[in-house]
Enzyme design. Structure first.
Site, PDB file in Angstrom:
ATOM      1  N   GLU A  25       0.815  -1.225   0.000  1.00  9.78           N
ATOM      2  CA  GLU A  25       0.000   0.000   0.000  1.00  9.78           C
ATOM      3  C   GLU A  25       0.847   1.274   0.000  1.00  9.78           C
ATOM      4  O   GLU A  25       0.534   2.233  -0.697  1.00  9.78           O
ATOM      5  CB  GLU A  25      -0.946   0.016   1.206  1.00  9.78           C
ATOM      6  CG  GLU A  25      -2.079  -0.994   1.139  1.00  9.78           C
ATOM      7  CD  GLU A  25      -1.686  -2.381   1.619  1.00  9.78           C
ATOM      8  OE1 GLU A  25      -0.490  -2.584   1.952  1.00  9.78           O
ATOM      9  OE2 GLU A  25      -2.553  -3.270   1.667  1.00  9.78           O
ATOM     10  N   HIS A  63     -11.627  -3.385  10.031  1.00 11.36           N
ATOM     11  CA  HIS A  63     -12.148  -3.488   8.667  1.00 11.36           C
ATOM     12  C   HIS A  63     -13.295  -2.517   8.413  1.00 11.36           C
ATOM     13  O   HIS A  63     -14.091  -2.736   7.517  1.00 11.36           O
ATOM     14  CB  HIS A  63     -12.642  -4.916   8.403  1.00 11.36           C
ATOM     15  CG  HIS A  63     -11.619  -5.780   7.729  1.00 11.36           C
ATOM     16  ND1 HIS A  63     -10.340  -5.882   8.171  1.00 11.36           N
ATOM     17  CD2 HIS A  63     -11.700  -6.580   6.627  1.00 11.36           C
ATOM     18  CE1 HIS A  63      -9.675  -6.725   7.386  1.00 11.36           C
ATOM     19  NE2 HIS A  63     -10.475  -7.146   6.441  1.00 11.36           N
TER      20      HIS A  63
END
Lengths: 309, 363
Positions: B68, B137
């Site tokens: 990322e 999440h």
């Protein structure tokens, strides 16, 4: 090479005047790596670097006036005084960006190399890193991606053994640094980073391979930082390294080494080098004069450029 | 709405509206590229990518290594050299690995090089709740990004917003954090055909009213709207402002509304402290304190991580009944018990961890 040495020594001398009011990370002793690499790069090729970037900037042909003005915080500086010494740039000379978050510039250079590959413009990108940069995770992400996509980029690592004051042996296991890059399936070289001719030769090989489309190359140039991490002084007395160690490296002075090599080939070299020194000193003096006479940015510039149009 | 001609509207899901927007951007500008984990996998980022990988090929839309931070830097580098990069993250939480590149590089790229480089990148991050997404999440961290000068933060609510704001984000010359609420991907709404864009930094009044101002973004626009509809029954007319862009903030629209209503409730998907509602309420009190007839209220998640089990999650997320209750309280309205009770009954008839009963897990 001489320009880098003279430039840094002049900054060191004048820093005590307390008018260059930003940090400076000098690269005295480390002139050969950028000089050898930039000699091998074409004019259109591009470099990215970190906080210790003056040598890279000067070797790539960046404007001395702009960089010195930046040190003084003037409106004529590389980034009009906003970035300071750690954000050197000169687009005309292919010096795209320097940033001082260790490893932070690596993926940016990789993305830029990807753009050039897409555009098919033949530009080779070189990104400077240090031995400590290899301890950052983003470097491995960058190696992996560049190798996967066979991007036209040189990862150029100057191993000067120190991360600020912490020695390599206290930061990494005893292993060849090149192995880290080799693990990402790219060609690697390790060279004497105080030998400009050797750095040039290896950089040429790297450029040739990259221009053939073989993907990234990693070069380790082993060298040594003479002065303190940040600032103009020598700091062998503060206890993180010994005077003896420094003197050993000083004997391997890259500027003297190249001078000796040239003298072997050309008996008039001494005279020629002397002339180069004189010419460069004048150039640097003019650049300082230009910087000192330049205006500071106006107050309004504080609120400029947050967003691009 | 800025459109270049009058448009045919048709029903489209939020996810399909994003496919259409991306397609239009890529069609119009060959320098637009898109990458992120799973962009061309069978799930296609919850259906937001469609068949675009087949249409545009692997150079322009590509799957990536799990990196990322580097990928964000790669987007910055490509953008520096004239590309417009769209980077996707299937969860906002994953993008936290790239905060160095977002905050130190992307956000400052134009400013710190004195305007010599631009950084046109869009970073799509998915926020949300439900089906046990839990503490790592589902975070709604728009406040973190909105705190950073140089970033734009966009939170579309409707499918039409999603399309118009996405096109504007890609065409913008700055880094844009584009936050999509997972529950909204399924949502259908009228979406104009063809090219149009909605200006960044401009809010929309989605329901006019004069009793109270409800400001919300993303999914909370629906909860606010539901509360407003219910409050109508007892004669309370709430004005609902759909923020669309969190940063830069369209303060003008909010202040104008507060001057009219005198009451303010701000609903957000993030944590309560130091959040977007805190900023809006602070700005309003600084700018039009005398127009306020009651203390403004923020509706947000508790200052705790999100739990996974729906037994706890159902008490965690604020819903329309909380908004309605807040409105009744600040208006000193004592006969609204039935309103909030009805809303609560509707909310309880739904499973607490899915947007509607058509949905089956996992997310």
């Amino acid at each position: 090479m001489i320009r880098v040495r003279e430039f840094e020594e002049t900054v060191a001398t004048r820093y005590s005047e307390q008018e260059m009011r930003c940090p400076v990370h000098l690269s005295v002793g480390q002139e050969a790596p950028p000089s050898g690499l930039c000699e091998a790069l074409a004019e259109k090729d591009q470099i990215f670097s970190h906080h210790r970037s003056h040598g890279h900037y000067v070797a790539k042909g960046g404007s001395l006036k702009k960089l010195i003005s930046e040190f003084y915080g003037k409106a004529t500086g590389c980034t009009r005084g906003v970035g300071g010494s750690m954000h050197a740039m000169d687009v005309d000379a292919g010096i795209i960006a320097c940033t001082p978050i260790v490893g932070g510039i690596m993926p940016v250079a990789v993305g830029s190399a990807m753009a050039h590959k897409y555009d098919g413009n033949g530009i080779v990108t070189a990104v400077f890193l240090g031995d400590a940069t290899l301890e950052e995770g983003v470097v491995h992400e960058s190696f992996n991606f560049a190798s996967l996509k066979k991007l036209p980029i040189i990862f150029f690592c100057e191993n000067n053994f120190f991360s600020v004051y912490t020695h390599l042996r206290d930061r990494q296991p005893d292993r060849p640094l090149v192995d880290l890059a080799a693990a990402h399936k790219m060609d690697v070289y390790s060279v004497d980073g105080n030998d400009a001719v050797e750095v040039f030769r290896v950089s040429q090989l790297a450029c040739e391979s990259i221009r053939k489309g073989n993907g990234p190359v990693f070069i380790e140039a082993i060298t040594y930082r003479w002065r303190e991490h940040c600032g103009p002084n020598y700091d062998n007395d503060i206890g993180y390294r010994t005077e003896e160690e420094f003197q050993e490296w000083k004997k391997k002075c890259p500027v003297e080494k190249l001078t000796k090599q040239l003298l072997l080939e050309d008996k008039d070299a001494e005279e020629k080098i002397k002339k180069i020194h004189t010419k460069i000193r004048k150039e640097i003096e003019d650049a300082f004069q230009f910087a000192l006479e330049s205006p500071f940015p106006a107050k309004e510039e504080l609120f400029k450029n947050l967003y691009a149009n | 709405m800025q459109t270049n001609s009058s448009k045919t509207q048709r029903k489209l899901s939020y996810a399909k509206a994003l496919v259409e927007a991306t397609d239009i951007c890529m069609e119009r500008d060959p320098k637009v590229i898109m990458f992120g984990l799973g962009v061309n996998d069978p799930k296609r980022i919850f259906g937001t990518v469609g068949n675009l990988p087949e249409k545009y090929g692997k150079d322009r839309i590509f799957d990536v290594p799990l990196s990322e931070n580097a990928l964000t830097g790669i987007a910055v580098g490509a953008a520096t050299m004239g590309y417009r990069a769209i980077l996707t993250h299937q969860r906002l939480d994953f993008a936290l690995l790239s905060l160095d590149q977002i905050i130190n590089n992307a956000a400052k790229w134009h400013y710190m090089f004195a305007g010599q480089w631009k950084c046109p990148i869009v970073i799509r991050m998915i926020i949300g709740r439900g089906w046990g997404q839990g503490p790592q999440h589902s975070q709604s961290l728009q406040a973190i990004f909105a705190h950073i000068p140089g970033l734009k933060v966009v939170m579309p609510a409707t499918p039409a917003d999603a399309k118009g704001l996405f096109i504007a984000s890609v065409e913008d010359s700055n880094p844009v954090i584009f936050l999509e609420h997972r529950w909204l991907h399924y949502l259908e709404g009228e979406v104009p055909d063809g090219y149009y864009s909605l200006p960044l930094g401009k809010s929309q009044i989605s329901l006019e009213g004069n009793s109270v101002t409800l400001v919300a973004s993303s999914y909370m626009v629906y909860e606010s709207y539901r509360a407003a509809e219910a409050l109508k029954k007892i004669g309370i007319s709430a004005e609902v402002i759909n923020l669309q862009t969190v940063s830069p903030l369209d303060l003008e629209t909010i202040i104008k509304s507060v001057k009219k209503t005198g009451h303010l409730v701000v609903a957000d998907t993030g944590h309560a402290s130091f959040g977007v509602p805190a900023e809006i309420i602070s700005r309003v009190t600084e700018n039009c304190f005398s127009a306020l007839k009651s203390a403004p209220v923020r509706i947000a998640c508790p200052d705790y991580p999100a739990p996974t089990t729906f037994a706890l999650a159902k008490h965690y997320y604020p819903r329309s009944s909380d908004i309605a209750e807040a409105v009744l309280k600040i208006l000193g309205e004592s006969n609204g018990f039935e309103i909030t009770n009805n809303l609560k009954n509707i909310e309880q008839s739904l499973r607490p961890d899915v947007p509607d009963l058509k949905f089956t897990g996992p997310f």
